[in-house]
Design a protein around this motif. Structure first.
Motif, PDB file in Angstrom:
ATOM      1  N   TYR A  19       0.881  -1.120   0.013  1.00 16.61           N
ATOM      2  CA  TYR A  19       0.021  -0.106   0.055  1.00 16.61           C
ATOM      3  C   TYR A  19       0.846   1.273  -0.021  1.00 16.61           C
ATOM      4  CZ  TYR A  19      -2.172   3.624   3.082  1.00 16.61           C
ATOM      5  OH  TYR A  19      -2.765   4.853   3.558  1.00 16.61           O
ATOM      6  N   LYS A  22      -2.694   7.235  -1.541  1.00 14.42           N
ATOM      7  CA  LYS A  22      -4.055   7.605  -0.864  1.00 14.42           C
ATOM      8  C   LYS A  22      -5.046   8.137  -2.161  1.00 14.42           C
ATOM      9  CE  LYS A  22      -2.259   8.648   3.588  1.00 14.42           C
ATOM     10  NZ  LYS A  22      -2.288   7.684   4.481  1.00 14.42           N
ATOM     11  N   GLY A 138      -3.495   3.259   7.461  1.00 12.36           N
ATOM     12  CA  GLY A 138      -4.287   2.467   6.520  1.00 12.36           C
ATOM     13  C   GLY A 138      -3.767   1.100   6.635  1.00 12.36           C
ATOM     14  N   SER A 139      -2.484   0.764   6.873  1.00 13.60           N
ATOM     15  CA  SER A 139      -1.969  -0.691   7.212  1.00 13.60           C
ATOM     16  C   SER A 139      -2.843  -1.446   8.334  1.00 13.60           C
ATOM     17  CB  SER A 139      -0.638  -0.682   7.277  1.00 13.60           C
ATOM     18  OG  SER A 139      -0.274   0.076   8.306  1.00 13.60           O
ATOM     19  N   ARG A 192       3.640   8.182   6.198  1.00 13.25           N
ATOM     20  CA  ARG A 192       2.443   9.152   5.626  1.00 13.25           C
ATOM     21  C   ARG A 192       3.305  10.298   4.950  1.00 13.25           C
ATOM     22  NH1 ARG A 192      -2.905  10.278   8.573  1.00 13.25           N
ATOM     23  NH2 ARG A 192      -2.884   8.038   8.497  1.00 13.25           N
TER      24      ARG A 192
END
Ligand code: 2P0
Length: 327
Positions: A19, A22, A138-139, A192
């Motif tokens: 990932y 975004k 997110g993870s 991030r």
């Protein structure tokens, strides 16, 4: 509504299809899906204590008080669902180095949402906990589940379908994982910031996002068929492609050190000589070697000999986030 102290544990996870990027900053929606394995031996344990005597949330990580920040924001979402206003004391302990590319935010937010939902009397589905954990990191959406896990990018604007689901439980393909720690300090650029910088400035970012779906299909089918060779090829490809997108940012992001590269070559040499092992590298200098059952110790010995490797840890795949004590 009665509120009570609750404790939960959650394992770190390592993405095999990564990932990185975004589609929405506010709701923290990923630009593409990802596939990960949840680890047994690297975990966060978090206790949430609702306390009416507190004026604001208090967050203590590994005995050091931290700004409540994203922890408070996730608690706000849960409090709103519970119709509660009580501030909370959150005490979190990692049994592995924080902030060094070992996904402490993943296990951290998965443990937080699991403990806090219990503390606030909410009965949430795993999918809902995954959605809430994603708001923190997110993870973290993936660490709600054990074993092999897929995170969906989702299509809805509200993010309710950007959640993870399990592919295979740990016992069904008990791979081993060796973590070669090449630097114990915190990394210079957090995930991030690094991700957003890559999105803004790397000409390779669009190609990265476009090609993730194909990698997911291949990895999902390899996991279903327990095809280690295919999983090895697509996982190394995803990791190197993610790093290529970062390297092409302006200025380029270089998370590796010489020991990172030495471990990558050592893993490839082992595989060429017949050992079932492949590497992956996240937004940090550590190398994670994923091995067929029974190969972990041998791989750990080989990686431990590489110049610059500070320590090696061997672990396996583990369960999802769980309440360990509660009301
Ligand atoms: C991953 N990483 O798939 C990728 C590979 C790091 C490299 O997910 O902004 O801390 O909180 O959603 O979850 C790390 O990113 O990012 C990460 P946010 P997060 O494991």
């Amino acid at each position: 509504m009665s509120v009570q102290q609750a404790t939960a544990r959650a394992g770190a996870n390592i993405a095999l299809v990564k990932y990185w990027g975004k589609r929405d900053q506010q709701l923290n929606l990923p630009a593409a899906g990802s596939i990960s394995i949840t680890l047994a031996g690297l975990e966060t344990r978090t206790t949430v204590t609702p306390d009416p005597s507190l004026d604001a949330d208090c967050f203590v990580l590994d005995d050091a008080e931290q700004p409540a920040g994203r922890v408070g924001a996730v608690l706000d979402l849960l409090r709103e669902m519970a119709g509660e206003a009580t501030s909370c004391r959150v005490e979190s302990v990692n049994n592995f180095p924080t902030g060094a590319g070992l996904a402490s935010s993943a296990s951290g937010f998965a443990a937080l949402v699991t403990a806090a939902s219990q503390a606030l009397g909410l009965e949430l589905s795993e999918a809902k906990r995954s959605e809430l954990a994603r708001r923190g990191s997110g993870s973290a959406a993936r660490s709600i589940f054990g074993g092999f896990v897929e995170m969906d990018a989702g299509q809805r604007d509200d993010g309710s379908d950007a959640v993870a689901h399990p592919l295979l439980v740990a016992e069904d393909w008990p791979l081993e994982v060796v973590v070669a720690v090449t630097d114990c300090g915190s990394k210079a650029v957090g995930s991030r910031d690094g991700m957003n910088h890559t999105m803004r400035t790397s000409p390779y970012y669009p190609a990265w996002v476009e090609t993730v779906a194909g990698d997911l299909d291949l990895a999902r089918r390899a996991i279903e068929a327990r095809n280690f060779e295919v999983l090895a090829e697509v996982s190394e490809h995803s990791a190197l492609k993610m790093h290529a997108s970062m390297l092409a940012a302006r200025p380029g992001l270089v998370y590796w050190n010489p020991a990172t590269l030495a471990c990558i070559h050592a893993v490839r040499d082992l595989r060429a000589a017949g050992t079932g092992v492949f590497f992956t590298v996240d937004a940090g200098p550590q190398v994670k070697a994923v091995c067929l059952p029974g190969e972990g110790e041998r791989v750990a010995q080989a990686l431990g000999k590489q110049k610059g490797v500070a320590k090696v840890m061997v672990t396996g795949l583990g369960p999802g986030a769980l309440v360990v004590t509660g009301p």
